[in-house]
Scaffold this motif. Structure first.
Motif, PDB file in Angstrom:
ATOM      1  N   ALA A   1      -4.319  -0.062  -9.171  1.00 12.18           N
ATOM      2  CA  ALA A   1      -4.646   0.895  -8.106  1.00 12.18           C
ATOM      3  C   ALA A   1      -5.669   1.935  -8.568  1.00 12.18           C
ATOM      4  O   ALA A   1      -6.337   2.559  -7.757  1.00 12.18           O
ATOM      5  CB  ALA A   1      -3.373   1.592  -7.623  1.00 12.18           C
ATOM      6  N   GLN A   2      -5.784   2.107  -9.885  1.00 13.19           N
ATOM      7  CA  GLN A   2      -6.710   3.088 -10.447  1.00 13.19           C
ATOM      8  C   GLN A   2      -8.019   2.436 -10.906  1.00 13.19           C
ATOM      9  O   GLN A   2      -8.805   3.056 -11.623  1.00 13.19           O
ATOM     10  CB  GLN A   2      -6.078   3.788 -11.664  1.00 13.19           C
ATOM     11  CG  GLN A   2      -4.710   4.365 -11.438  1.00 13.19           C
ATOM     12  CD  GLN A   2      -4.679   5.358 -10.309  1.00 13.19           C
ATOM     13  OE1 GLN A   2      -5.495   6.249 -10.242  1.00 13.19           O
ATOM     14  NE2 GLN A   2      -3.740   5.198  -9.398  1.00 13.19           N
TER      15      GLN A   2
ATOM     16  N   ALA B   1       2.290   1.554  -3.530  1.00 13.84           N
ATOM     17  CA  ALA B   1       1.244   1.969  -4.464  1.00 13.84           C
ATOM     18  C   ALA B   1       0.938   3.446  -4.290  1.00 13.84           C
ATOM     19  O   ALA B   1       0.769   4.177  -5.268  1.00 13.84           O
ATOM     20  CB  ALA B   1      -0.015   1.128  -4.267  1.00 13.84           C
ATOM     21  N   GLN B   2       0.874   3.920  -3.052  1.00 12.80           N
ATOM     22  CA  GLN B   2       0.595   5.325  -2.804  1.00 12.80           C
ATOM     23  C   GLN B   2       1.696   6.211  -3.363  1.00 12.80           C
ATOM     24  O   GLN B   2       1.435   7.255  -3.938  1.00 12.80           O
ATOM     25  CB  GLN B   2       0.415   5.592  -1.306  1.00 12.80           C
ATOM     26  CG  GLN B   2       0.013   7.006  -0.990  1.00 12.80           C
ATOM     27  CD  GLN B   2      -1.319   7.398  -1.614  1.00 12.80           C
ATOM     28  OE1 GLN B   2      -2.253   6.613  -1.637  1.00 12.80           O
ATOM     29  NE2 GLN B   2      -1.404   8.598  -2.138  1.00 12.80           N
TER      30      GLN B   2
ATOM     31  N   CYS C   1       0.633  -2.498 -11.767  1.00 14.53           N
ATOM     32  CA  CYS C   1       0.242  -2.178 -10.387  1.00 14.53           C
ATOM     33  C   CYS C   1      -0.468  -0.829 -10.324  1.00 14.53           C
ATOM     34  O   CYS C   1      -1.461  -0.667  -9.614  1.00 14.53           O
ATOM     35  CB  CYS C   1       1.461  -2.175  -9.465  1.00 14.53           C
ATOM     36  SG  CYS C   1       2.118  -3.810  -9.135  1.00 14.53           S
ATOM     37  N   TRP C   2       0.048   0.135 -11.070  1.00 19.38           N
ATOM     38  CA  TRP C   2      -0.573   1.463 -11.084  1.00 19.38           C
ATOM     39  C   TRP C   2      -1.991   1.370 -11.644  1.00 19.38           C
ATOM     40  O   TRP C   2      -2.924   1.944 -11.089  1.00 19.38           O
ATOM     41  CB  TRP C   2       0.262   2.437 -11.914  1.00 19.38           C
ATOM     42  CG  TRP C   2      -0.279   3.833 -11.897  1.00 19.38           C
ATOM     43  CD1 TRP C   2       0.038   4.812 -11.000  1.00 19.38           C
ATOM     44  CD2 TRP C   2      -1.234   4.404 -12.802  1.00 19.38           C
ATOM     45  NE1 TRP C   2      -0.665   5.953 -11.299  1.00 19.38           N
ATOM     46  CE2 TRP C   2      -1.462   5.737 -12.397  1.00 19.38           C
ATOM     47  CE3 TRP C   2      -1.917   3.924 -13.906  1.00 19.38           C
ATOM     48  CZ2 TRP C   2      -2.335   6.579 -13.048  1.00 19.38           C
ATOM     49  CZ3 TRP C   2      -2.788   4.769 -14.570  1.00 19.38           C
ATOM     50  CH2 TRP C   2      -2.998   6.082 -14.143  1.00 19.38           C
TER      51      TRP C   2
ATOM     52  N   LEU D   1       0.825  -1.214   0.000  1.00 19.12           N
ATOM     53  CA  LEU D   1       0.000   0.000   0.000  1.00 19.12           C
ATOM     54  C   LEU D   1       0.856   1.259   0.000  1.00 19.12           C
ATOM     55  O   LEU D   1       0.542   2.230  -0.689  1.00 19.12           O
ATOM     56  CB  LEU D   1      -0.948   0.006   1.197  1.00 19.12           C
ATOM     57  CG  LEU D   1      -2.072  -1.023   1.144  1.00 19.12           C
ATOM     58  CD1 LEU D   1      -2.901  -0.961   2.422  1.00 19.12           C
ATOM     59  CD2 LEU D   1      -2.957  -0.812  -0.066  1.00 19.12           C
TER      60      LEU D   1
END
Length: 133
Positions: A108-109, A12-13, A104-105, A9
């Motif tokens: 996350a979106q 990812a942030q 991964c990005w 997390l």
């Protein structure tokens, strides 16, 4: 397992906030040694990414004028079921360096209703594909 999830997390942030670094490099380096993700590895990767942002190479500076997604990475991401537009956005957001980071990005979106819309990226000209709406 909860430490892994916490680190994921955090990583990812940082990607979402624009810090460019390689998740796959951090994970593979530490998984090979059996140490998993640790704070020192994440901190080192983040520091390296921030340094690259603060002092871009001439190639990175020139890319502000014209930007193209890496075609091999674009194909790799799309083979995972990601739309062309989302793949382009993922590559742009993560520095156009790693298909895994871009995946991964994009993940996350997932809730972004505009993820599959035409990217608005400075210097990027989308291919003329006869967009169907």
């Amino acid at each position: 397992m909860s430490n892994f999830f916490s680190y994921f997390l955090i990583i990812a942030q940082l990607i979402i906030s624009g810090s460019l670094f390689s998740i796959s490099a951090v994970m593979s380096d530490n998984m090979e040694t059996g140490s998993g993700l640790n704070q020192a590895a994440v901190s080192a990767a983040v520091a390296e990414a921030l340094e690259r942002q603060a002092h871009p190479t001439p190639t990175q500076q020139d890319s502000a004028l014209e930007w193209c997604p890496n075609p091999e990475l674009l194909q790799y991401i799309m083979l995972h079921g990601v739309s062309h537009n989302a793949a382009v956005k993922g590559l742009y957001a993560t520095g156009n360096l790693s298909g895994d980071d871009a995946l991964c990005w994009v993940a996350a979106q997932a809730d972004d209703g505009e993820l599959d819309e035409t990217p608005r990226i400075p210097g990027y000209s989308p291919p003329n594909t006869g967009h169907h709406g």
